[in-house]
Design a protein around this motif. Structure first.
Motif, PDB file in Angstrom:
ATOM      1  N   GLU A   1      11.430   8.144  15.988  1.00 43.51           N
ATOM      2  CA  GLU A   1      12.265   6.986  15.698  1.00 43.51           C
ATOM      3  C   GLU A   1      11.460   5.799  15.190  1.00 43.51           C
ATOM      4  OE1 GLU A   1      15.393   7.222  15.676  1.00 43.51           O
ATOM      5  OE2 GLU A   1      15.719   9.084  16.794  1.00 43.51           O
TER       6      GLU A   1
ATOM      7  N   ILE B   1      22.601  16.721  14.515  1.00 39.80           N
ATOM      8  CA  ILE B   1      22.527  15.618  15.470  1.00 39.80           C
ATOM      9  C   ILE B   1      23.891  14.943  15.479  1.00 39.80           C
ATOM     10  CG2 ILE B   1      21.372  13.460  16.080  1.00 39.80           C
ATOM     11  CD1 ILE B   1      18.939  14.452  14.532  1.00 39.80           C
TER      12      ILE B   1
ATOM     13  N   GLU C   1      13.728  13.341  16.992  1.00 34.05           N
ATOM     14  CA  GLU C   1      13.124  12.750  15.803  1.00 34.05           C
ATOM     15  C   GLU C   1      12.159  11.626  16.187  1.00 34.05           C
ATOM     16  OE1 GLU C   1      13.883  13.461  12.233  1.00 34.05           O
ATOM     17  OE2 GLU C   1      14.334  15.286  13.341  1.00 34.05           O
TER      18      GLU C   1
ATOM     19  N   THR D   1      17.577  13.012  19.981  1.00 34.49           N
ATOM     20  CA  THR D   1      17.553  13.363  18.561  1.00 34.49           C
ATOM     21  C   THR D   1      16.406  14.300  18.203  1.00 34.49           C
ATOM     22  OG1 THR D   1      16.164  11.467  17.936  1.00 34.49           O
ATOM     23  CG2 THR D   1      18.559  11.121  17.989  1.00 34.49           C
TER      24      THR D   1
ATOM     25  N   ARG E   1       3.411  15.935  13.963  1.00 34.94           N
ATOM     26  CA  ARG E   1       3.888  15.080  12.875  1.00 34.94           C
ATOM     27  C   ARG E   1       3.109  13.783  12.683  1.00 34.94           C
ATOM     28  NH1 ARG E   1      10.444  15.281  13.995  1.00 34.94           N
ATOM     29  NH2 ARG E   1      10.563  17.509  14.554  1.00 34.94           N
TER      30      ARG E   1
ATOM     31  N   THR F   1      24.412  14.344  11.508  1.00 35.47           N
ATOM     32  CA  THR F   1      23.206  14.331  10.680  1.00 35.47           C
ATOM     33  C   THR F   1      22.531  15.688  10.783  1.00 35.47           C
ATOM     34  OG1 THR F   1      22.896  11.975  11.135  1.00 35.47           O
ATOM     35  CG2 THR F   1      21.017  13.171  10.225  1.00 35.47           C
ATOM     36  N   MET F   2      22.202  16.272   9.645  1.00 33.93           N
ATOM     37  CA  MET F   2      21.576  17.593   9.609  1.00 33.93           C
ATOM     38  C   MET F   2      20.070  17.445   9.443  1.00 33.93           C
ATOM     39  SD  MET F   2      24.351  19.347   9.918  1.00 33.93           S
ATOM     40  CE  MET F   2      23.952  21.042   9.495  1.00 33.93           C
ATOM     41  N   ARG F   3      19.309  18.204  10.224  1.00 33.15           N
ATOM     42  CA  ARG F   3      17.856  18.181  10.172  1.00 33.15           C
ATOM     43  C   ARG F   3      17.327  19.598  10.342  1.00 33.15           C
ATOM     44  NH1 ARG F   3      18.557  13.685   8.727  1.00 33.15           N
ATOM     45  NH2 ARG F   3      17.641  11.734   9.482  1.00 33.15           N
ATOM     46  N   MET F   4      16.120  19.816   9.819  1.00 34.39           N
ATOM     47  CA  MET F   4      15.385  21.037  10.133  1.00 34.39           C
ATOM     48  C   MET F   4      14.364  20.690  11.217  1.00 34.39           C
ATOM     49  SD  MET F   4      16.467  23.679   8.491  1.00 34.39           S
ATOM     50  CE  MET F   4      15.096  24.807   8.771  1.00 34.39           C
ATOM     51  N   GLN F   5      14.474  21.342  12.358  1.00 29.76           N
ATOM     52  CA  GLN F   5      13.556  21.120  13.468  1.00 29.76           C
ATOM     53  C   GLN F   5      13.099  22.472  14.005  1.00 29.76           C
ATOM     54  OE1 GLN F   5      15.593  18.680  16.360  1.00 29.76           O
ATOM     55  NE2 GLN F   5      15.480  16.824  15.110  1.00 29.76           N
TER      56      GLN F   5
ATOM     57  N   ARG G   1      22.326  17.255  20.313  1.00 23.57           N
ATOM     58  CA  ARG G   1      21.946  18.175  19.238  1.00 23.57           C
ATOM     59  C   ARG G   1      22.528  19.549  19.499  1.00 23.57           C
ATOM     60  NH1 ARG G   1      15.712  18.614  19.009  1.00 23.57           N
ATOM     61  NH2 ARG G   1      15.982  18.608  21.267  1.00 23.57           N
TER      62      ARG G   1
ATOM     63  N   ALA H   1      18.056  24.921  11.517  1.00 21.47           N
ATOM     64  CA  ALA H   1      18.938  23.821  11.157  1.00 21.47           C
ATOM     65  C   ALA H   1      19.563  23.247  12.418  1.00 21.47           C
ATOM     66  CB  ALA H   1      20.018  24.313  10.199  1.00 21.47           C
TER      67      ALA H   1
END
Length: 232
Positions: free
Chosen positions: A169, A86, A167, A165, A120, A75-79, A96, A83
């Motif tokens: 959740e 995950i 992220e 992650t 966030r 899974t690709m994310r911008m954090q 990651r 880039a």
């Protein structure tokens, strides 16, 4: 005697209210009984899916998805402005890496979890406590087997941030927890709050439908009796 007219008016209003809501109540109980008659997985057709052996994800020319990596999902994310990939293996292990460099990214620690919540979540900087939970010891309001940080906010909300992650959740507000409790009562499953088709629920849904239908029938009988009494 003075209360008799009031009671008579209440009885009359009750009858008219019964006419107004009787049909929707019968409809709700009938549709509810239909929906709980089968397990949700069977409704979705999951029982028709044949088992398929899971294969490792391989992308030609990729340094991430190699045969040795045994990846099940990327899974690709911008954090933090970069880039991030995950990676989840066939064994369920998540990590990651930086997409640009391929360098592993460390697991989220307590300060990083605080920073993610503050960035966030509205009011995420008003933290009451920060607690880490392993995958097999997560709180009941999360109910997912992954390691997470719980950021408890001053307004009662719980923000869950994945350790591996980076992220968010889940966000569980105080209202959500009450909603979850009421949902458990609604489906009569306070232990897991997921089983929407079990014998007790089906039995009471059927009894409720019978009661609602009897109520609708009796309203016609009551109206007929009133018309007969008036004619006499």
């Amino acid at each position: 005697m003075a209360n008799k007219p009031i009671m008579q008016r209440l009885a009359k209003w009750h009858i008219w209210l019964g006419w107004l809501v009787g049909v929707p109540i019968a409809m709700w109980t009938a549709t509810g009984l239909f929906m709980v008659a089968k397990p949700i997985d069977e409704v979705r057709g999951n029982h028709l899916r044949l088992p398929v052996e899971q294969q490792a994800l391989i992308i030609a020319g990729s340094d991430l998805a190699t045969p040795d990596a045994q990846l099940a999902e990327i899974t690709m994310r911008m954090q933090d402005g970069r880039a991030v990939a995950i990676l989840t293996t066939l064994d369920g292990v998540t990590s990651r890496v930086d997409v640009a460099t391929g360098a592993p990214i460390p697991a989220v620690d307590a300060p990083a979890a605080r920073a993610i919540a503050a960035e966030r979540i509205a009011g995420g900087d008003k933290v009451r406590s920060v607690t880490f939970f392993d995958a097999d010891e997560v709180p009941f309001d999360f109910r997912r087997p992954i390691p997470v940080w719980q950021i408890a906010l001053e307004d009662g909300a719980h923000v869950y941030i994945g350790r591996d992650t980076g992220e968010i959740e889940a966000v569980r507000t105080s209202w959500w927890r009450w909603f979850d409790f009421m949902w458990g009562l609604h489906i009569m499953d306070l232990s897991e709050r997921e089983d929407t088709s079990h014998p007790i629920l089906i039995l009471f849904a059927a009894l409720s439908l019978v009661g609602a239908l009897f109520g609708c029938i009796l309203m016609f009988r009551r109206r007929k009796a009133r018309v007969t009494a008036s004619a006499a």
